[in-house]
Write a protein that holds these residues in place. Structure first.
Motif: not given
Length: 121
Positions: A81-90
């Motif tokens: 589960q990815l919550n509040s992902p950021k662009p750097e999580d791409t």
């Protein structure tokens, strides 16, 4: 043979949420740890999170508090589960499982084909 099939990747906005799934199938006697790794363009593959057969979890520091790993032993499935992902999580997210294919055998690593996660507005 053991197959790992990921699903759930795609485009998500920063601050949104996304759930990845990975189902293991084939010649499975038992599964020890299951994990998620990721690889961004031009970077090495890195561990995101790991969960043991008893449910003990371990996270990379940058993912603590934002991502949650879980598993369903009955269906040999692991989730992220990815919550509040950021662009750097791409990155491309890969599922990993440590599997024993028969009684008395040794454990071996198996990998999924990867699923793309893009975090962008």
């Amino acid at each position: 043979q053991v197959q790992l099939v990921e699903s759930g990747g795609g485009l998500v906005q920063p601050g949104g949420s996304l759930r990845l799934s990975c189902a293991a199938s084939g010649s499975i006697f038992s599964i020890n740890a299951m994990a998620w790794y990721r690889q961004a363009p031009g970077k090495q593959r890195e561990l995101v999170a790991l969960i043991t057969g008893r449910g003990t979890t371990n996270y990379a520091d940058s993912m603590k508090g934002r991502f949650t790993i879980s598993r369903d032993n009955a269906s040999n499935t692991v989730y992220l589960q990815l919550n509040s992902p950021k662009p750097e999580d791409t990155a491309v997210y890969y599922c990993n499982a440590v599997v024993r294919t028969h009684r008395g055998g040794t454990y071996s690593d198996y990998w999924g084909q990867g699923t793309q996660v893009t975090v962008s507005s």
